[in-house]
Design a protein around this motif. Structure first.
Motif, PDB file in Angstrom:
ATOM      1  N   LYS A   1       0.853  -1.307   0.000  1.00 44.89           N
ATOM      2  CA  LYS A   1       0.194   0.068  -0.020  1.00 44.89           C
ATOM      3  C   LYS A   1       0.812   1.357   0.043  1.00 44.89           C
ATOM      4  CE  LYS A   1      -3.682   0.249   2.681  1.00 44.89           C
ATOM      5  NZ  LYS A   1      -4.203  -0.056   3.938  1.00 44.89           N
ATOM      6  N   ASP A   2       1.998   1.200   0.453  1.00 45.71           N
ATOM      7  CA  ASP A   2       3.009   2.535   0.741  1.00 45.71           C
ATOM      8  C   ASP A   2       4.310   2.100   0.089  1.00 45.71           C
ATOM      9  OD1 ASP A   2       1.196   4.226   2.223  1.00 45.71           O
ATOM     10  OD2 ASP A   2       0.945   2.350   3.468  1.00 45.71           O
ATOM     11  N   PHE A   3       4.562   2.531  -1.041  1.00 53.01           N
ATOM     12  CA  PHE A   3       5.800   2.232  -1.723  1.00 53.01           C
ATOM     13  C   PHE A   3       6.203   3.472  -2.642  1.00 53.01           C
ATOM     14  CE2 PHE A   3       4.630   1.123  -6.107  1.00 53.01           C
ATOM     15  CZ  PHE A   3       3.063   0.697  -5.907  1.00 53.01           C
ATOM     16  N   ILE A   4       7.597   3.221  -3.331  1.00 53.06           N
ATOM     17  CA  ILE A   4       7.868   4.292  -4.185  1.00 53.06           C
ATOM     18  C   ILE A   4       8.462   3.713  -5.304  1.00 53.06           C
ATOM     19  CG2 ILE A   4       8.155   6.274  -2.688  1.00 53.06           C
ATOM     20  CD1 ILE A   4      11.074   5.664  -2.159  1.00 53.06           C
TER      21      ILE A   4
ATOM     22  N   PRO B   1       8.850   3.653   3.064  1.00 52.35           N
ATOM     23  CA  PRO B   1       8.030   2.475   2.140  1.00 52.35           C
ATOM     24  C   PRO B   1       8.225   1.027   2.574  1.00 52.35           C
ATOM     25  CG  PRO B   1      10.003   3.363   1.154  1.00 52.35           C
ATOM     26  CD  PRO B   1      10.039   3.950   2.397  1.00 52.35           C
ATOM     27  N   SER B   2       7.249   0.169   2.204  1.00 52.66           N
ATOM     28  CA  SER B   2       7.630  -1.304   2.470  1.00 52.66           C
ATOM     29  C   SER B   2       8.470  -1.805   1.192  1.00 52.66           C
ATOM     30  CB  SER B   2       6.220  -1.729   2.505  1.00 52.66           C
ATOM     31  OG  SER B   2       5.312  -1.841   1.183  1.00 52.66           O
ATOM     32  N   CYS B   3       8.438  -0.952   0.228  1.00 49.49           N
ATOM     33  CA  CYS B   3       8.827  -1.479  -0.786  1.00 49.49           C
ATOM     34  C   CYS B   3       9.354  -0.540  -1.896  1.00 49.49           C
ATOM     35  CB  CYS B   3       8.018  -2.583  -1.485  1.00 49.49           C
ATOM     36  SG  CYS B   3       7.930  -3.000  -3.435  1.00 49.49           S
ATOM     37  N   ILE B   4      10.551  -0.622  -2.611  1.00 45.03           N
ATOM     38  CA  ILE B   4      10.850   0.186  -3.587  1.00 45.03           C
ATOM     39  C   ILE B   4      10.891  -0.523  -4.842  1.00 45.03           C
ATOM     40  CG2 ILE B   4      12.893   1.882  -4.395  1.00 45.03           C
ATOM     41  CD1 ILE B   4      13.692   2.264  -1.774  1.00 45.03           C
TER      42      ILE B   4
ATOM     43  N   ARG C   1      14.363  -0.667   8.188  1.00 42.71           N
ATOM     44  CA  ARG C   1      14.944  -1.777   7.303  1.00 42.71           C
ATOM     45  C   ARG C   1      13.770  -2.626   6.959  1.00 42.71           C
ATOM     46  NH1 ARG C   1      20.339  -2.035  10.926  1.00 42.71           N
ATOM     47  NH2 ARG C   1      21.127   0.135  10.151  1.00 42.71           N
ATOM     48  N   CYS C   2      12.572  -2.509   7.128  1.00 45.24           N
ATOM     49  CA  CYS C   2      11.541  -3.314   6.583  1.00 45.24           C
ATOM     50  C   CYS C   2      11.335  -3.314   5.091  1.00 45.24           C
ATOM     51  CB  CYS C   2      10.223  -3.078   7.073  1.00 45.24           C
ATOM     52  SG  CYS C   2       9.829  -1.432   6.717  1.00 45.24           S
ATOM     53  N   VAL C   3      12.122  -2.283   4.584  1.00 44.54           N
ATOM     54  CA  VAL C   3      12.064  -1.763   2.813  1.00 44.54           C
ATOM     55  C   VAL C   3      12.687  -2.867   2.175  1.00 44.54           C
ATOM     56  CG1 VAL C   3      14.069  -0.519   2.986  1.00 44.54           C
ATOM     57  CG2 VAL C   3      12.152  -0.153   1.102  1.00 44.54           C
ATOM     58  N   GLU C   4      11.982  -3.514   1.170  1.00 47.58           N
ATOM     59  CA  GLU C   4      12.550  -4.439   0.133  1.00 47.58           C
ATOM     60  C   GLU C   4      12.654  -3.567  -1.254  1.00 47.58           C
ATOM     61  OE1 GLU C   4      11.604  -8.724  -1.693  1.00 47.58           O
ATOM     62  OE2 GLU C   4      10.179  -7.821  -0.211  1.00 47.58           O
ATOM     63  N   VAL C   5      13.916  -3.901  -1.830  1.00 47.36           N
ATOM     64  CA  VAL C   5      14.110  -3.425  -3.301  1.00 47.36           C
ATOM     65  C   VAL C   5      13.877  -4.456  -4.331  1.00 47.36           C
ATOM     66  CG1 VAL C   5      15.749  -2.249  -4.968  1.00 47.36           C
ATOM     67  CG2 VAL C   5      15.661  -1.755  -2.336  1.00 47.36           C
ATOM     68  N   LYS C   6      12.846  -4.002  -5.190  1.00 48.56           N
ATOM     69  CA  LYS C   6      12.428  -4.912  -6.079  1.00 48.56           C
ATOM     70  C   LYS C   6      12.644  -4.404  -7.672  1.00 48.56           C
ATOM     71  CE  LYS C   6       8.759  -7.142  -3.884  1.00 48.56           C
ATOM     72  NZ  LYS C   6       7.392  -7.686  -3.748  1.00 48.56           N
ATOM     73  N   HIS C   7      12.583  -5.319  -8.618  1.00 54.23           N
ATOM     74  CA  HIS C   7      12.724  -4.553 -10.161  1.00 54.23           C
ATOM     75  C   HIS C   7      11.288  -4.617 -10.628  1.00 54.23           C
ATOM     76  CE1 HIS C   7      12.930  -8.486 -12.087  1.00 54.23           C
ATOM     77  NE2 HIS C   7      13.870  -9.067 -11.350  1.00 54.23           N
TER      78      HIS C   7
ATOM     79  N   LEU D   1      21.676  -0.550   0.697  1.00 60.40           N
ATOM     80  CA  LEU D   1      20.791   0.377   1.439  1.00 60.40           C
ATOM     81  C   LEU D   1      20.456  -0.116   2.870  1.00 60.40           C
ATOM     82  CD1 LEU D   1      18.673   2.679   0.854  1.00 60.40           C
ATOM     83  CD2 LEU D   1      17.027   0.940   0.342  1.00 60.40           C
ATOM     84  N   GLN D   2      20.233  -1.202   3.126  1.00 61.65           N
ATOM     85  CA  GLN D   2      20.018  -1.695   4.352  1.00 61.65           C
ATOM     86  C   GLN D   2      21.018  -1.065   5.478  1.00 61.65           C
ATOM     87  OE1 GLN D   2      17.144  -2.828   5.346  1.00 61.65           O
ATOM     88  NE2 GLN D   2      16.333  -3.577   3.395  1.00 61.65           N
ATOM     89  N   GLU D   3      22.529  -1.105   4.945  1.00 62.45           N
ATOM     90  CA  GLU D   3      23.551  -0.688   5.923  1.00 62.45           C
ATOM     91  C   GLU D   3      23.364   0.778   6.158  1.00 62.45           C
ATOM     92  OE1 GLU D   3      27.137  -1.498   3.917  1.00 62.45           O
ATOM     93  OE2 GLU D   3      26.513  -3.807   3.474  1.00 62.45           O
TER      94      GLU D   3
END
Ligand SMILES: [Zn+2]
Length: 294
Positions: free
Chosen positions: A122-125, A235-238, A267-273, A258-260
């Protein structure tokens, strides 16, 4: 419901009929954008004229869009005389069917939200890395447009004060350092034979330490912008889009680095393509029209 979807870009207009959510007859034609907005409008109309049966039209387009009015607030020199065009009004008067218009980066983000990489988020960029960098912010499942509907110009975050000059008039913008263009520029400066993203990655996979450094330095520039965005939006996801992001190495390294760099509570954020590739805008307009007329 049959929704005719179009994605108007600087080179091509992509289109498909979405028949109860199923894509039919995807194809594209040249947008002839360099000849200006009125010619692009004619080409849009040719596509609509060729479609015999539809209930609504959804148009994703380059340029800054007032999605309430369905008009183009601003388009750069890629489509001259497109600024000010009231697409929704013009097409609704001609075809007597509801028309919805959205900026292409926003439309792609909505597509990824409902049919692609960010389903269930629901909340991402979303950021797209190409010639420049485009962005979209999704809050509670909807595009955040800001006061005038043009929020999300992440390419113009200032990352290097007094740095390289940008087309927006400022110096040191994110897209001057982290776009695909920037990677190609850095590669070319290191070796005039490395003139594309594809070549530099080929050299890297073949073991070139120089190519590895260029790529890793560029990824640090990508992360610089993302660190700020994560701390602002939590965001939960990028979702990272653009052809270059199909290189899994980039996604993995961005995720790790990014996590570092961010504070633990983010740090819940996950990067996806991005998943939908060239069709993201069309799926985004499917979702947009479904929401507006249900
Ligand atoms: Zn700029």
């Amino acid at each position: 419901m049959k929704i005719l979807t179009l994605d108007v870009g600087g080179t091509a207009i992509k289109t498909a009929l979405m028949n109860d959510g199923v894509m039919e007859n995807p194809h594209e034609m040249p947008s002839e954008a360099k000849q200006g907005g009125p010619v692009v409008l004619q080409n849009i109309q040719k596509i609509i004229d060729a479609c015999e049966d539809f209930d609504a039209i959804g148009i994703s387009t380059a340029g800054q869009v007032d999605s309430e009015e369905g008009s183009i607030i601003f388009a750069n020199e890629n489509i001259p005389n497109y600024t000010g065009m009231r697409l929704k009004n013009i097409l609704e008067e001609k075809y007597h069917k509801p028309v919805f218009v959205e900026n292409d980066v926003n439309a792609a983000a909505i597509g990824e939200a409902y049919y692609g990489a960010a389903v269930g988020q629901k909340d991402f960029i979303c950021l797209t890395y190409g010639t420049g960098i485009g962005g979209a912010i999704i809050i509670d499942g909807k595009i955040y447009g800001g006061a005038k509907g043009v929020a999300g110009e992440m390419g113009h975050i200032l990352v290097h004060p007094d740095g390289l000059k940008c087309g927006c008039g400022q110096r040191g913008c994110y897209e001057q350092y982290a776009s695909c263009t920037a990677l190609v520029r850095n590669s070319f400066e290191a070796n005039p034979e490395w003139g594309s993203g594809r070549i530099i990655f080929k050299e890297f996979y073949a073991g070139s330490k120089e190519a590895e450094k260029i790529i890793n330095d560029w990824i640090e520039e990508i992360i610089l912008g993302l660190v700020s965005l994560v701390h602002i939006f939590n965001p939960s996801c990028i979702v990272l889009g653009g052809g270059i992001m199909n290189e899994q190495y980039i996604i993995d390294r961005v995720n790790g680095r990014l996590q570092e760099r961010i504070m633990p509570s983010y740090r819940c954020v996950e990067v996806k393509h991005a998943k939908l590739g060239n069709n993201a805008g069309l799926y985004g307009m499917l979702a947009t029209v479904q929401q507006k007329i249900k």
